[in-house]
Write an enzyme that holds these catalytic residues in place. Sequence first.
Site, short mmCIF file in Angstrom:
data_model
loop_
_atom_site.label_atom_id
_atom_site.label_comp_id
_atom_site.label_asym_id
_atom_site.label_seq_id
_atom_site.Cartn_x
_atom_site.Cartn_y
_atom_site.Cartn_z
CG PHE A 136 -1.70 1.10 1.76
CD1 PHE A 136 -2.42 2.07 0.45
CD2 PHE A 136 -1.31 1.79 2.95
CE1 PHE A 136 -3.09 3.17 0.96
CE2 PHE A 136 -2.01 2.89 3.14
CZ PHE A 136 -2.52 3.73 2.15
CB ALA A 174 7.81 -6.08 -3.48
CG ASP A 231 11.50 -13.41 0.82
OD1 ASP A 231 12.05 -12.55 1.54
OD2 ASP A 231 10.83 -14.53 1.19
CB ILE A 232 13.21 -8.44 2.08
CG1 ILE A 232 14.24 -7.18 2.37
CG2 ILE A 232 12.44 -8.95 3.10
CD1 ILE A 232 14.46 -6.53 1.17
CB ALA A 251 7.51 -4.28 6.74
CD GLN A 252 3.28 -9.52 9.27
OE1 GLN A 252 2.24 -8.69 8.59
NE2 GLN A 252 3.19 -9.57 10.58
CE1 TYR A 304 4.43 -4.11 11.62
CE2 TYR A 304 3.86 -2.73 13.27
CZ TYR A 304 4.34 -3.02 11.92
OH TYR A 304 4.63 -1.74 11.28
#
Length: 373
Positions: free
Chosen positions: A24, A44, A69-70, A93-94, A161
Amino acid sequence: MEDLVAPDTPWRNRRVFLTGHTGFKGGWLALWLSSLGASVRGYALDPATSPSLFNDANIGSVVEDIRGDIRDAASLDRAIQEFAPEVVFHMAAQPLVRLSYQDPIGTYETNVIGTARLLDAVRRTPSVRAVVSVTTDKCYENKEWSWPYREIDPLGGYDPYSASKACAEIVSASYRQSFFPVEQLRQPGGHQVAIATARAGNVIGGGDWSTDRLIPDLVRGFLSGAPVRIRRPHAIRPWQHVLEPLCGYLTLAEKLLTPGPEAAHFATAFNFGPNTDDARPVSWIADRMTGFWGDGSSWVLDEDPNSPHEANYLKLDISRACHDLQWKPRLRLETALDWLVSWYRNWQSAPDSMQAFTLSQIAQYDSLIRIKG
């Protein structure tokens, strides 16, 4: 795509590596950077939702879209080194509190190890001059007190998180101190990389389709015609339109690109949040959203006793960003809600126009920057 600003923008032809461009916030930043004339490579995973801003606004048409994948060091190194960027925005990020309870290890791997992988790749990419690593307002040890958190307050995190983002802040500071010390930045015999972290949260705007977030949950309920179940209606958050912190990230990156050693002043942590009176309860947001949406939309209290812990009170002190970056919030919360409802309504009526509509909101915000200074 027509540029939004004059040809002398500092972003024209600037090479920018953006992690998390399918998300987003990353999607909005990718569009904004491209409209400013930057050459953007995104890195991403596939979009996490369907629908998604990335697909709705056809962001793949304006950036170089790399999927990876980071946490994959070889793939990440190759993607950044081949592109040779000058600026790196790290947003992969997650990003969800409740998902972090379901997958704590994946959350730590992505948010902590992923950040370390990115910064380690920067060590091997001589072209990089500025890194903005985006974390969250939830990186602070939340004591549920009534005053805003400052950048010097202790880091912490109750849920996985929040804790993972506090760890990402520590990792970023460690890499800065160990490999890119500010006292050697752009000094004779020193180095060229300025690293800063950006802390913002409760970002709202069109195109957010995440699960377990207030605005997307409200929109999905409104579209279905069912009352929306709301957790913790009295919880207070620093709500802000997505363009507010993104403006801060861009401004911060520009400061990090300052040619001389004075850029060291900006290689630190910055909070980006709304004015104090725009930190509002969840119920206030839900009430305003139902009013803007109409069509019989409504919400009810979710009384599930098994909901995981979430903080009830959180505000940010934005004095450092206002003073050092000359940044400030420009959209009042009611205006931000009006803009996002307009975005989703346009998505309903003209889904093929969402890139142009999203760019029009960016242009409208950009005009506020230039008019108000």
